[in-house]
Design an enzyme around this catalytic site. Structure first.
Site, PDB file in Angstrom:
ATOM      1  CG  LEU A 396      49.614  78.873 -43.796  1.00  0.00           C
ATOM      2  CD1 LEU A 396      48.564  79.023 -44.882  1.00  0.00           C
ATOM      3  CD2 LEU A 396      49.803  77.525 -43.571  1.00  0.00           C
ATOM      4  CD  GLU A 398      51.097  81.503 -38.849  1.00  0.00           C
ATOM      5  OE1 GLU A 398      50.244  80.658 -38.949  1.00  0.00           O
ATOM      6  OE2 GLU A 398      52.040  81.410 -39.468  1.00  0.00           O
ATOM      7  CG  PHE A 421      44.220  76.040 -34.080  1.00  0.00           C
ATOM      8  CD1 PHE A 421      43.218  75.383 -33.139  1.00  0.00           C
ATOM      9  CD2 PHE A 421      44.314  75.880 -35.321  1.00  0.00           C
ATOM     10  CE1 PHE A 421      42.419  74.433 -33.811  1.00  0.00           C
ATOM     11  CE2 PHE A 421      43.107  75.100 -35.878  1.00  0.00           C
ATOM     12  CZ  PHE A 421      42.476  74.369 -35.113  1.00  0.00           C
ATOM     13  CB  ALA A 422      46.085  80.128 -28.924  1.00  0.00           C
ATOM     14  CG  ASP A 423      48.243  75.405 -29.995  1.00  0.00           C
ATOM     15  OD1 ASP A 423      48.387  74.551 -29.341  1.00  0.00           O
ATOM     16  OD2 ASP A 423      46.908  75.884 -30.250  1.00  0.00           O
ATOM     17  CG  PHE A 424      48.816  77.656 -35.870  1.00  0.00           C
ATOM     18  CD1 PHE A 424      49.564  76.401 -35.277  1.00  0.00           C
ATOM     19  CD2 PHE A 424      47.915  77.699 -36.729  1.00  0.00           C
ATOM     20  CE1 PHE A 424      49.064  75.311 -35.390  1.00  0.00           C
ATOM     21  CE2 PHE A 424      47.374  76.357 -37.041  1.00  0.00           C
ATOM     22  CZ  PHE A 424      47.902  75.276 -36.452  1.00  0.00           C
ATOM     23  CG  HIS A 465      45.685  72.025 -33.643  1.00  0.00           C
ATOM     24  ND1 HIS A 465      46.765  70.937 -33.882  1.00  0.00           N
ATOM     25  CD2 HIS A 465      45.521  72.728 -34.668  1.00  0.00           C
ATOM     26  CE1 HIS A 465      46.909  71.387 -35.259  1.00  0.00           C
ATOM     27  NE2 HIS A 465      46.285  72.206 -35.483  1.00  0.00           N
TER      28      HIS A 465
END
Length: 659
Positions: A396, A398, A421-424, A465
């Site tokens: 994890l 990114e 998810f695009a949020d991340f 999310h």
């Protein structure tokens, strides 16, 4: 300071001396020029030269180094002439970055150096990517990334070390512990005994060395390099040193106790090494003078070239053209191809598989994308067909994985990273905005990276999310932003994204994955990025939209046959297809801009401004924007439906048609 030559030849010892004296002499000259007002800024590495020189000389010349502000010796030891460097520092067109970057914020593939950005830490992940490339190709090579002591507090440092350890990457992380992060002393930066202790927590071999002892640095890096290659593991080296000048010259050194300068002045890496060579009879005063005279001549000749170079002249056309690496996009003629009905998720999965088959240098990375097949099962089955070397589960991390993707690109690989998810994406934002997007403009190195972004609401996933965050990236020159609405477009645009050598943010609406179907060519094909598509012609009004908005608009048009609605699907949000937008405006004279993103700061505002400036004469009514509420995305279905722009589409159409 104790030196041990341990079988090192006289020629090597002399070569090391020539290399360590050069950055010192250059710096002394630059400080004079700074006081004279002939240069604007300088970050000094005086007192730290042994680390740069020792590390660089211990590596092969074709192994990449990621240097920082105080690593002039890396550049000179890689045989960059002073004239080249001075042209760069003076912001001249002939410099490595065409006047677009300052000091050491540039790279050169010819010299196997990757230029830094001001944000501390991101370069370490690039070293991961380069090391991964070596590992995949089974090359006996490594990469090396520098970090200051302050940079070890950054998340990028920890992510890069963890990724390198988990993947067994042949990379050296070199910490230059010089006692201060600008003015903040190390006792306010960390409380562990040594920064090298941080490596132990990642299961990584860690070493502390005297960073002012040139031979100790050289031999340690030489041995570390062999360790990385033999064991296929990373290593962390903490080099203890001291910064004898300010963070940069304007900041001064008043915050540093005087006794530290006295203590470390006795440990000067250049003077001590010189004395050692004199004692060993390897060096004589006459040789010292000859070496210095040669370097001084190079410096003076370089200054003459640099000062004589003409002032840079801005060329707007060239500036804009250099944002992206040139690429000839193409539409594949699919008329003769067999087609079958596919959901969007099937089309995307098929596209990825065909891309992997065509591009044997394409690497897929993301959380849970291997055996598990990804959170949405788009990559299911790929690891069985292409192996874990090319379909890689990631920690994890990114930010580190985006940086790794850039490192792979430097070594000629293509890569895809799936944000779960695009949020991340927020935790990888810096790498995308400041590394991927700017690197080609800065020094001509492209970022052949696709970041897949499962996005959007409508599935009751709540605030973290469901965000539509595409507008964050349309404001960033150097990125391409793609957002398909149909299975056919999704596959063709994804394959085009893999072909494109520039960084692409590829948005996939989660609610469309399995809810829509369409006829999709079974073979490999591409749809040109940057071209919009007319969904249907109309005469009464125009809806310009993308993603889920295309389906909202089409459904509304079906439910209201009394209206003749022109629908334009943008498909690409950066670059925009302004010709298609103009035609859509001219078709009806009434324009509704529809998107799932929130209203304030959404791309609808930019589109409205452009239409007003360039198509005003064709308008018969004010431009109307229909967007989601300016709130976070709520969880409860009833609240989410109220949030989405679809809720207000009808009243927006009615408002427009009243004019």
């Amino acid at each position: 300071m104790q030196f041990s030559r341990q079988g090192l030849s006289d020629d090597l010892l002399l070569s090391l001396y020539s290399e360590i004296i050069k950055p010192r002499m250059i710096e002394e000259k630059m400080l004079i020029l700074l006081r004279q007002g002939r240069v604007s800024k300088w970050f000094s590495g005086i007192g730290q030269e042994a680390i740069s020189i020792g590390a660089t000389m211990a590596m092969d010349s074709d192994e990449y180094i990621m240097p920082l502000h105080r690593n002039l010796g890396v550049f000179t030891a890689r045989k960059m002439s002073f004239a080249e460097l001075f042209l760069q520092w003076q912001g001249k067109k002939e410099g490595f970055s065409k006047g677009r970057e300052r000091s050491f914020h540039f790279g050169s593939n010819k010299h196997h150096i990757c230029g830094m950005i001001s944000h501390l830490g991101p370069q370490l992940a690039i070293a991961d990517g380069i090391a991964l490339a070596h590992k995949l190709r089974k090359e006996n090579k490594i990469s090396l990334a520098f970090s200051g002591d302050g940079g070890t507090s950054e998340g990028d440092f920890h992510e890069a070390l963890n990724t390198a350890a988990v993947w067994g990457l042949p990379v050296i992380f070199m910490i230059e512990n010089n006692g201060y992060g600008l003015s903040t002393p190390i006792n306010e930066q960390f409380v562990c005994k040594q920064l090298a202790d941080k490596g132990i927590g990642y299961g990584m071999k860690s070493i502390v060395i005297d960073g002012n002892n040139l031979l100790e640095v050289y031999k340690t890096v030489q041995e570390a390099r062999q360790y990385c290659i033999t064991e296929q593991k990373p290593i962390l080296i903490e080099a203890m040193t001291f910064r004898m000048r300010g963070h940069e010259e304007a900041s001064g050194t008043k915050y540093v106790p005087k006794e530290l300068f006295e203590e470390w002045g006795k440990k000067d890496p250049v003077k001590n090494y010189e004395d050692f060579l004199l004692n060993e009879k390897v060096l004589t005063p006459e040789k010292i003078e000859a070496i210095k005279q040669t370097i001084q001549q190079e410096i003076e000749a370089g200054l003459e070239i640099g000062f004589a170079a003409p002032a840079i002249v801005a060329n707007t056309e060239e500036e804009v053209a250099d944002v992206y690496k040139p690429f000839k996009a193409a539409n594949t003629d699919t008329s003769a191809m067999p087609k079958s009905e596919k959901k969007m998720i099937q089309a995307l999965s098929e596209g990825m598989r065909q891309a992997m088959e065509k591009h044997d240098n394409l690497i897929l990375m993301g959380q849970d994308i291997a055996e598990y097949g990804g959170a949405f099962k788009l990559t299911e089955g790929l690891v069985e067909d292409f192996g874990k070397g090319r379909v890689r589960n990631t920690p994890l991390c990114e930010s580190a994985i985006v940086g790794t993707a850039l490192g792979l690109s430097i070594k000629g690989f293509k890569s895809m990273m799936e944000m779960q998810f695009a949020d991340f994406v927020t935790v990888g934002f810096n790498q995308i905005i400041n590394n991927l997007a700017k690197i080609y403009y800065r020094w001509g190195q492209n970022a052949d990276v696709v970041v897949r972004m499962p996005t959007g609401g409508g599935v009751g996933a709540g605030p973290f999310h469901s965000q539509s965050n595409e507008a964050w990236f349309t404001h960033t020159p150097g990125l391409k932003v793609v957002y398909p609405s149909t299975p056919e477009d999704a596959k063709g645009l994804l394959l085009a994204s893999f072909e494109d050598p520039n960084p692409v943010m590829f948005f996939e609406h989660k609610a469309l994955y399995r809810s829509i179907s369409g006829m999709v060519p079974d073979e490999y094909y591409t749809i040109e990025i940057g071209k919009a598509k007319v969904v249907q012609e109309g005469e009464d009004m125009t809806i310009i939209t993308y993603g889920s908005g295309v389906h909202w608009a089409a459904d509304y048009a079906k439910q209201h046959p009394e209206l003749s609605i022109y629908i334009l699907d943008l498909r690409t949000l950066l670059p925009l297809d302004y010709d298609a937008i103009k035609e859509a405006v001219m078709a009806t004279g009434k324009v509704l801009l529809l998107h799932e993103d929130t209203l304030i700061g959404g791309i609808g505002g930019e589109l409205s401004a452009w239409i007003s400036e360039n198509c005003f004469q064709y308008l018969d009514a004010p431009i109307i924007r229909c967007a989601s509420l300016d709130t976070p995305v709520p969880f409860a279905i009833e609240l989410e439906q109220n949030f989405l722009a679809k809720k207000r589409l009808g009243e927006s159409v009615e408002k427009l048609m009243r004019f």
